[in-house]
Write an enzyme that holds these catalytic residues in place. Structure first.
Site, mmCIF file in Angstrom:
data_model
loop_
_atom_site.group_PDB
_atom_site.id
_atom_site.type_symbol
_atom_site.label_atom_id
_atom_site.label_comp_id
_atom_site.label_asym_id
_atom_site.label_seq_id
_atom_site.Cartn_x
_atom_site.Cartn_y
_atom_site.Cartn_z
ATOM 1 C CE1 TYR A 64 13.972 78.367 79.563
ATOM 2 C CE2 TYR A 64 14.805 77.387 80.751
ATOM 3 C CZ TYR A 64 15.055 77.374 79.730
ATOM 4 O OH TYR A 64 16.290 77.737 79.340
ATOM 5 C CG MET B 232 12.401 78.559 74.664
ATOM 6 S SD MET B 232 14.108 78.617 74.162
ATOM 7 C CE MET B 232 14.298 79.923 73.387
ATOM 8 C CG HIS C 204 22.250 79.693 73.093
ATOM 9 N ND1 HIS C 204 22.608 80.850 73.937
ATOM 10 C CD2 HIS C 204 21.138 79.324 73.290
ATOM 11 C CE1 HIS C 204 21.321 80.241 74.300
ATOM 12 N NE2 HIS C 204 20.751 79.714 74.807
#
Length: 495
Positions: A153, A155, A180
């Site tokens: 994906y 981003m 994160h």
């Protein structure tokens, strides 16, 4: 108005995600000879890409895309955009291309940034952490994992009225990303990522490609990360595409609607650990398997030379386990807690043999972390995670060029003879101390099994080490070992 400080970046290989849709009506209507030619030329192209016949280094892989967005994904990593450009056009010259349409594509480049290590970009600062340097290198020139499942994906970071990533101070952004990243560590050994930058190259700012053998591991990781502020406040996502890897030889089965990979096939034709074709003859990591040599082509010569002396030196490269060995100056208890977390995730993989912490008898020496794997690629992947352990001072195989290292593993001592083994090691240590070219030898003990040990030595040169292996002292030690060891040790040669 204050201008926020952007992180410095360094770029590595360019990446193309090439998504193709098959014209199934045209495929079904085509004569058999046309389809056979398309399969033959398609296999030739895909196999040549995966062997990196077109460039000095890089990697490629083939995937069957799930869902309606595409049918086929060919993933390419190459040193230059020219390499990528040529691969795109070469595909168009195959008979297979006549039956495909490009459904989507994404162009990006591997990168590391100052968020990871500002010292790496400071010309006046030397990065002394060999593990960090190795990890950065693996980010810039990554290998495509052998995992079956892929999720891709694109981003970007949000620039909205309430949350604007680019208005945050550098230190605050770095903290967000560090927190994160801690989530990803919990999935070590289950999910591997390749993150690439695409600012100015494609529609979004980054491309994220996740690999795993179990799709639910990828799902769980992404779901957990959704609740982290770095994502919940600042992340904007493009569409997700999922795929399953298969070897190019299964292209005919893929087009016939059969199951791929075919029964009995691995997810990758080179999954045995032979990376010769992928990276111009070099694995790019130099992690040194436990039976080989960090000196590349010298390994066979060393093994043959030992064989002539009647010394067992392990199996040839690729037929035995592969080892990652790192040394850390961290507190052993803290280090063990970190390693134990990684090990729980590594145990999900059949290729994982063991990961353990070995403590030296000499308090002035560093603690060692040893991770053993059935395949070289699995070991390389594990090394990327283990490089983040605290206070890593060096990785076996990455030491100074003016010395030669040897490592004997699998000294499993019979419990009744442990004291005898340690005493004999002390006696041999006294002999070594007087030998020309000997620098240091350590006996390290598995903190979870006092009968599991390995011996690491450092010499001025290979010839100095070989002089010891030819000595009467070594022969007598080998004879002694036959009585006190439960298994046969193997010797490792690391640069």
């Amino acid at each position: 108005m204050e201008r926020r400080r952007p992180p410095q970046t360094e770029e590595g290989w360019y990446v193309l995600h090439d998504f193709r849709s098959i014209d199934w009506d045209a495929w079904r209507a085509a004569p058999e000879r046309r389809r056979e030619r398309a399969i033959e030329e398609g296999i030739d192209y895909l196999e040549a890409s995966e062997a990196v016949d077109d460039a000095d280094e890089g990697d490629s892989a083939t995937f069957a895309v799930l869902g309606h967005k595409a049918d086929l994904l060919v993933l390419h990593l190459r040193p230059t955009l020219g390499d990528i450009d040529a691969l795109e056009r070469q595909f168009e010259h195959t008979a297979l291309a006549e039956f495909t349409e490009r459904a989507d594509s994404y162009v990006s480049v591997t990168e590391v940034s100052g968020y990871m290590s500002e010292d790496y970009f400071d010309e006046d600062s030397e990065v002394e952490d060999a593990g960090l340097e190795r990890y950065i290198e693996s980010r810039l020139k990554p290998e495509i994992p052998d995992s079956e499942f892929l999720s891709f994906y694109p981003m970007s970071k949000r620039r909205g009225p309430d949350h604007n990533w680019y208005e945050l101070p550098f230190d605050e952004r770095a903290d967000y990303l560090a927190n994160h990243g801690e989530i990803g560590k919990d999935y070590a050994g289950r999910v591997t990522q390749i993150i690439t930058g695409s600012v100015g190259l494609d529609d979004f700012e980054w491309g994220v490609t996740l690999f795993g053998d179990d799709p639910t591991d990828v799902k769980e990781l992404l779901y957990e990360m959704r609740f982290d502020p770095s994502s919940s406040r600042f992340a904007e996502f493009g569409r997700f595409l999922s795929a399953r890897r298969f070897p190019p030889a299964d292209l005919g089965a893929f087009l016939a609607g059969d199951r791929v990979p075919a029964e009995g096939e691995t997810s990758h034709p080179h999954a045995s650990g032979d990376a010769q074709g992928h990276h111009g003859g070099s694995d790019g990591h130099h992690h040194g398997d436990e039976s080989g040599s960090g000196h590349g082509d010298e390994s066979g010569g060393v093994r043959d030379e030992l064989e002539d002396e009647g010394i067992y030196a392990g199996q040839p490269h690729g037929e035995d386990v592969h080892a990652v060995v790192l040394y850390s100056a961290a507190d052993p208890d803290e280090l063990f807690a970190e390693v134990d977390g990684y090990r729980e995730n590594f145990d999900h993989y059949d290729t994982h043999v063991k990961t353990a912490v070995y403590e030296p008898q000499d308090t002035d020496s560093e603690t060692a972390v040893v991770s053993l794997w059935d395949t070289e690629r699995a070991a390389n992947t594990a090394a990327g995670f283990l490089a983040e352990l605290p206070d890593v001072v060096r990785q076996a195989g990455d030491d100074e060029d003016d010395s030669w290292g040897t490592m004997g593993m699998f000294y499993t001592v019979k419990p009744d003879h442990r004291g005898d083994f340690v005493e004999t090691f002390d006696d041999v240590g006294g002999i070594l101390a007087d030998m020309d070219g000997h620098r240091k030898t350590d006996l390290l003990v598995n903190r979870e099994d006092e009968n599991d040990m390995f011996i690491a030595s450092r010499w001025d040169s290979r010839d100095d080490a070989m002089t010891f292996f030819r000595s009467d002292a070594f022969s007598e030690t080998v004879e002694f070992g036959r009585d006190v060891l439960a298994d046969r040790p193997r010797h490792v040669f690391l640069a």
